[in-house]
Structures are given as C-alpha cells and as structure tokens.
Design an enzyme around this catalytic site. Structure first.
Site, short mmCIF file in Angstrom:
data_model
loop_
_atom_site.label_atom_id
_atom_site.label_comp_id
_atom_site.label_asym_id
_atom_site.label_seq_id
_atom_site.Cartn_x
_atom_site.Cartn_y
_atom_site.Cartn_z
CB ALA A 83 37.65 33.00 44.55
CB CYS A 84 38.39 37.82 43.91
SG CYS A 84 39.06 39.28 43.55
N PRO A 85 39.79 36.93 41.11
CG PRO A 85 41.39 37.50 39.34
CD PRO A 85 41.11 36.77 40.70
N GLY A 86 37.83 35.78 39.30
CA GLY A 86 37.35 35.03 38.14
C GLY A 86 36.03 35.84 37.73
CG ASP A 119 33.93 37.01 44.91
OD1 ASP A 119 34.15 36.51 45.90
OD2 ASP A 119 34.01 38.01 44.40
#
Lengths: 83, 179
Positions: A21-24, A48
């Site tokens: 998920a963000c910021p992945g 995402d």
C-alpha cells in the site's frame, strides 16, 4: 498511448509492487529506477489505485517520461521511460 | 539609478532566493496517536522517493512513540516514572485519536492495516531510517516527560535539539507541516 500500444511495449524491467500500500509502490519504483539505463522502460504492477496518479507526478519531478497505464482485474499496469 | 547598481541588487536577490529553500520538507510531529504518526511517516517516506530531504521534529506527545519497549532507563524521579508509566511505551503501543473504544478500535485498525498490506508504524520507522529520514527530538519534551536517550529506539539518524534547529530546518524547507 492506447492500452494496445502499451501492451506491445517490451519492458526492460518489471517492478511488481502488488500487495503493498501507499507509499510502497512509489518507494519500489524509486529503488528500481537505478537499475535502468537512460531510455529504458520500466513496467510497474500495482494493486494500489493511487499509484497511477502518483507515478506520473513523480516522473514529472524526476524528468522521466510517463508512457501511460491500464487496469485489468484490479491490477494497474504502468509504463515509464527513464530520462 | 545606473544599470550596474540594478544588476547588483538583482544578483543579491537571486542569491537570497537560491539559498532560501531547498528541496526539503520539515514536519513537526507533535501528536502521539497512531493515526497521526502514520500520516507523518507515510509523508516522510514518500518524500524520500521524490528525492526530497526530510526532517522530522518530534515534540511533546509524539516523543513517547520513539521509546524502545525493550529498553529501560534508571535514576528517574517519581514524576518521571509516572509520566513514563502513563504514556505509551513505543510505536506499537500508541492508540487511535478517534474511535479507540478502549483499545478495540485500534486493534481493529491494526488488523485492517495488516489485511490491506499497510505497513505498521514500527515498520514505517525502520523504513524511514533506511531511507535517510532525519529525526530530531525536542530536548525539552524529553526533559519534561522524563525520557532519557538510553530508552529511545535505535535509529540511524537521531538527534536531540531545540526549537532553534527546527526553525533553521523549516526556514530552508519548501514544505512545512505540523501533525
């Protein structure tokens, strides 16, 4: 670019950030960009939905060329060309 | 006014602009709750991907989240011990700012985060350290709450400082946030 044109692209590097998920995805792309030479193409897979808005802006700041994206079965596929 | 004087004035202005701001973000991390700390850490790690330098200034309630639950500090007075006991011991113990419901809400959010692959606060802090996010802790908050450097987390880029350092960082930053 249309989805067909994007699908015809032969990428030099695939970054699979599905399942983060963000910021992945952004961090994964940033980390992987160093492996590419100028003019080479990166394909990014992300689950995402925010990624397809984030990566073009990241490209804009870093000077890379964003080629486009398409979505299939909840997976976003994005393409960029390294500056 | 002659042209040379005008050029010199212009040059002075440009010099000032150039050294004015860097590609840097400084965030005051004030709140000690899980949701707000997560927001700060997501912005901080995201910023490193944008090649933006990040300076976090941890103050007040947020400092408690930087304690290491496995570490201990000796020689505390009564008040410091009380503060230490009442505040969450580290990033895994912080609660939601809303809908905590006696810890139930926080537990639910944490399980949701796991399901949706959102990194935990603990993991975010580790990532931030690897990415070069600088953490500055307010010395006065440490002193007020009776925290000691030996009970804080192992973090590669951790400093103790005062408001002057924060202001100097903020002055050089394009973006400033207070969370």
């Amino acid at each position: 670019m249309t989805t067909e044109e994007l699908k015809a692209i032969k990428e030099n590097l695939l970054v699979d950030s599905r399942g983060t998920a963000c910021p992945g995805p952004l961090l994964a792309v940033k980390q992987a960009i160093g492996e590419l030479e100028s003019g080479q193409i990166m394909q990014i897979l992300s689950s995402d939905a925010g990624t397809k808005r984030d990566i073009p802006r990241w490209c804009n700041k870093q000077g890379h060329e964003y080629l486009g994206d398409f979505e299939e079965a909840g997976v976003h596929t994005l393409y960029l060309k390294k500056a | 006014m002659d042209i040379e004087k005008q050029i010199l004035e212009l040059k002075a202005k440009v010099d000032k602009l150039e050294k004015g701001t860097k590609d840097q973000i400084s965030i005051v991390v004030f709140s000690g709750e899980l949701d707000k700390l997560l927001a700060a850490l997501i912005i901080a790690t995201g910023a490193t991907a944008m090649d933006t330098e990040v300076k976090l200034f941890f103050t007040f309630w947020a400092t408690a989240a930087l304690r290491d639950k496995k570490k201990k500090a000796n020689g505390k007075n009564f008040m410091s011990k009380m503060f230490g006991m009442m505040l969450p011991k580290g990033s895994t113990k912080v609660k939601l700012s809303k809908m905590n419901m006696g810890g139930m809400g926080t537990a639910m959010l944490k399980s949701l985060m796991k399901k949706k692959n959102v990194a935990s606060l603990d993991e975010m802090l580790k990532t931030a350290g690897q990415l070069g996010v600088e953490i500055n802790i307010c010395e006065m908050s440490m002193d007020l709450m009776g925290f000691k450097p030996e009970e804080m987390i192992d973090y590669p880029n951790l400093n103790y400082c005062g408001v002057g350092s924060y202001l100097a960082d903020a002055d050089e930053s394009k973006v400033q946030l207070f969370i």
